[in-house]
Design a protein around this motif. Structure first.
Motif, PDB file in Angstrom:
ATOM      1  N   SER A  70     -27.891 -44.476   3.266  1.00  0.00           N
ATOM      2  CA  SER A  70     -28.674 -45.646   3.676  1.00  0.00           C
ATOM      3  C   SER A  70     -30.102 -45.539   3.154  1.00  0.00           C
ATOM      4  CB  SER A  70     -28.677 -45.801   5.203  1.00  0.00           C
ATOM      5  OG  SER A  70     -29.269 -44.677   5.835  1.00  0.00           O
ATOM      6  N   THR A  71     -30.639 -44.320   3.118  1.00  0.00           N
ATOM      7  CA  THR A  71     -31.987 -44.108   2.585  1.00  0.00           C
ATOM      8  C   THR A  71     -32.030 -44.371   1.088  1.00  0.00           C
ATOM      9  OG1 THR A  71     -32.456 -42.434   4.273  1.00  0.00           O
ATOM     10  CG2 THR A  71     -33.867 -42.439   2.324  1.00  0.00           C
ATOM     11  N   GLY A  75     -33.644 -47.696   2.089  1.00  0.00           N
ATOM     12  CA  GLY A  75     -34.933 -47.112   2.421  1.00  0.00           C
ATOM     13  C   GLY A  75     -34.828 -46.222   3.642  1.00  0.00           C
ATOM     14  N   ASN A  77     -35.154 -44.506   7.405  1.00  0.00           N
ATOM     15  CA  ASN A  77     -35.015 -44.956   8.799  1.00  0.00           C
ATOM     16  C   ASN A  77     -34.132 -46.191   8.969  1.00  0.00           C
ATOM     17  OD1 ASN A  77     -36.988 -42.941   9.587  1.00  0.00           O
ATOM     18  ND2 ASN A  77     -38.566 -44.329   8.832  1.00  0.00           N
ATOM     19  N   SER A  78     -33.192 -46.379   8.058  1.00  0.00           N
ATOM     20  CA  SER A  78     -32.360 -47.583   8.105  1.00  0.00           C
ATOM     21  C   SER A  78     -30.926 -47.300   8.554  1.00  0.00           C
ATOM     22  CB  SER A  78     -32.325 -48.243   6.718  1.00  0.00           C
ATOM     23  OG  SER A  78     -31.786 -47.364   5.738  1.00  0.00           O
ATOM     24  N   GLU A  81     -29.110 -49.485  11.611  1.00  0.00           N
ATOM     25  CA  GLU A  81     -28.865 -50.879  11.228  1.00  0.00           C
ATOM     26  C   GLU A  81     -27.868 -50.954  10.076  1.00  0.00           C
ATOM     27  OE1 GLU A  81     -31.729 -49.542  11.844  1.00  0.00           O
ATOM     28  OE2 GLU A  81     -32.678 -50.761  13.413  1.00  0.00           O
ATOM     29  N   PHE A 134     -32.399 -57.296   7.246  1.00  0.00           N
ATOM     30  CA  PHE A 134     -32.372 -55.837   7.109  1.00  0.00           C
ATOM     31  C   PHE A 134     -33.117 -55.403   5.855  1.00  0.00           C
ATOM     32  CE2 PHE A 134     -30.067 -52.300   5.038  1.00  0.00           C
ATOM     33  CZ  PHE A 134     -30.265 -51.295   5.976  1.00  0.00           C
ATOM     34  N   PHE A 138     -36.364 -52.962   5.652  1.00  0.00           N
ATOM     35  CA  PHE A 138     -36.177 -51.592   5.181  1.00  0.00           C
ATOM     36  C   PHE A 138     -36.202 -51.425   3.655  1.00  0.00           C
ATOM     37  CE2 PHE A 138     -34.041 -51.646   9.348  1.00  0.00           C
ATOM     38  CZ  PHE A 138     -34.703 -50.598   9.961  1.00  0.00           C
ATOM     39  N   ASP A 140     -36.817 -50.632  -0.011  1.00  0.00           N
ATOM     40  CA  ASP A 140     -37.760 -49.731  -0.664  1.00  0.00           C
ATOM     41  C   ASP A 140     -37.718 -49.977  -2.172  1.00  0.00           C
ATOM     42  OD1 ASP A 140     -39.359 -46.986  -0.310  1.00  0.00           O
ATOM     43  OD2 ASP A 140     -38.066 -46.794  -2.073  1.00  0.00           O
ATOM     44  N   SER A 143     -35.139 -48.022  -4.273  1.00  0.00           N
ATOM     45  CA  SER A 143     -33.779 -47.996  -3.742  1.00  0.00           C
ATOM     46  C   SER A 143     -32.756 -48.546  -4.733  1.00  0.00           C
ATOM     47  CB  SER A 143     -33.712 -48.827  -2.457  1.00  0.00           C
ATOM     48  OG  SER A 143     -33.962 -50.203  -2.751  1.00  0.00           O
TER      49      SER A 143
END
Length: 218
Positions: A70-71, A75, A77-78, A81, A134, A138, A140, A143
C-alpha cells in the motif's frame, strides 16, 4: 467486473493494450528502483513480522505485505483504507465473476453475469468514489499510482481518466499476487536464521518477479 477500460478489455493486438502494458510495466520498474525501496520493505517487515502482535504467521505475512505494498502503490499510512477498498473490490468480483457459478455457461452465463454486474453497479461506482478520495488523501508523487497515471496522460490513449481509474482499481489485486509470492519465498528461505540476510534475500528476489513474471502476464 463491469470495468470497461482495464488491460483485460483489450486484445493484445490493440494499440490500447500495448500502451497499458508498457505503462504498467514502467510503473512497476520505477517503484522497484526507488532508493527507499529496501527501507520501506525492512520497515514493514520489522513492524509486522518481528514486532507485530499476531498469533498466526499468516496474519503477520498478510499485514506485512499490505503495509509494504500500500505504501509503494499509493503512499505511507494507507494500509487500513487500502485493505477496505481491496476487500470491497473482492466482494464485488467474487459475486460477478470468481464465485459466479453461471459464468462459464453458454448463453445463459452471459445473461446472468450481466444481471449480476447490474446488481452491483452502484457498489462499483461508490467504490470508485472511495478510491478517488483515498488517492487524494494518500497519493504520493513516487508511488506506483503516480507513475502509471503520468504514463497514461503522456500517451495517446483515449478516455485517460477512466483508463487510470479502472486499471488502478484492478491493480489492487496485485496485493494477492505479492502475498502469495512472499509466502512462497518465506518457505524457501525458512532455513536462514539471520534476519538481515532473510530481508535482503526477500528484497532482492521480490523485484525480479515484479519486473518479469507479473509484467508479462498483465
Amino acid at each position: 467486473h463491469g470495468l470497461r477500460k482495464t488491460i483485460s478489455n483489450f486484445k493484445r493486438t490493440d494499440e490500447e493494450w500495448n500502451i497499458l502494458h508498457h505503462s504498467l510495466a514502467n510503473a512497476i520498474t520505477e517503484i522497484s528502483k526507488r532508493d527507499d525501496f529496501p527501507i520501506l520493505f525492512e520497515s514493514a517487515f520489522q513492524k509486522h513480522m518481528v514486532d507485530g502482535d499476531y498469533t498466526d504467521i499468516t496474519d503477520r505475512v498478510d499485514n506485512f505485505v499490505a503495509e509494504f505494498w500500500s505504501t509503494i502503490m499509493f503512499g505511507p499510512n494507507s494500509k487500513e483504507e487500502f485493505l477496505e477498498i481491496h476487500s470491497k473490490l473482492m466482494e464485488i468480483l467474487n459475486y460477478t465473476f470468481y464465485t459466479n457459478p453461471y459464468a462459464s455457461w453458454p448463453i445463459i452465463g452471459s445473461i446472468v453475469s450481466y444481471l449480476r454486474r447490474a446488481h452491483v453497479h452502484n457498489d462499483m461506482n461508490n467504490l470508485k468514489k472511495k478510491l478517488s478520495n483515498f488517492i487524494f488523501i494518500f497519493g504520493d508523487k513516487n508511488s506506483f499510482y503516480e507513475h502509471f497515471k503520468n504514463n497514461i496522460y503522456d500517451s495517446k490513449i483515449k478516455d485517460k481518466m477512466f483508463v487510470v481509474g479502472d486499471n488502478i482499481l484492478i491493480s489492487f489485486l496485485v496485493l494477492d499476487f505479492i502475498t502469495g509470492l512472499i509466502k512462497g519465498l518465506m518457505v524457501d528461505l525458512a532455513h536462514q536464521t539471520e534476519r538481515t540476510k532473510l530481508i535482503q534475500e526477500l528484497n532482492d528476489r521480490i523485484k525480479q518477479p515484479l519486473n518479469d513474471e507479473y509484467i508479462k502476464n498483465v
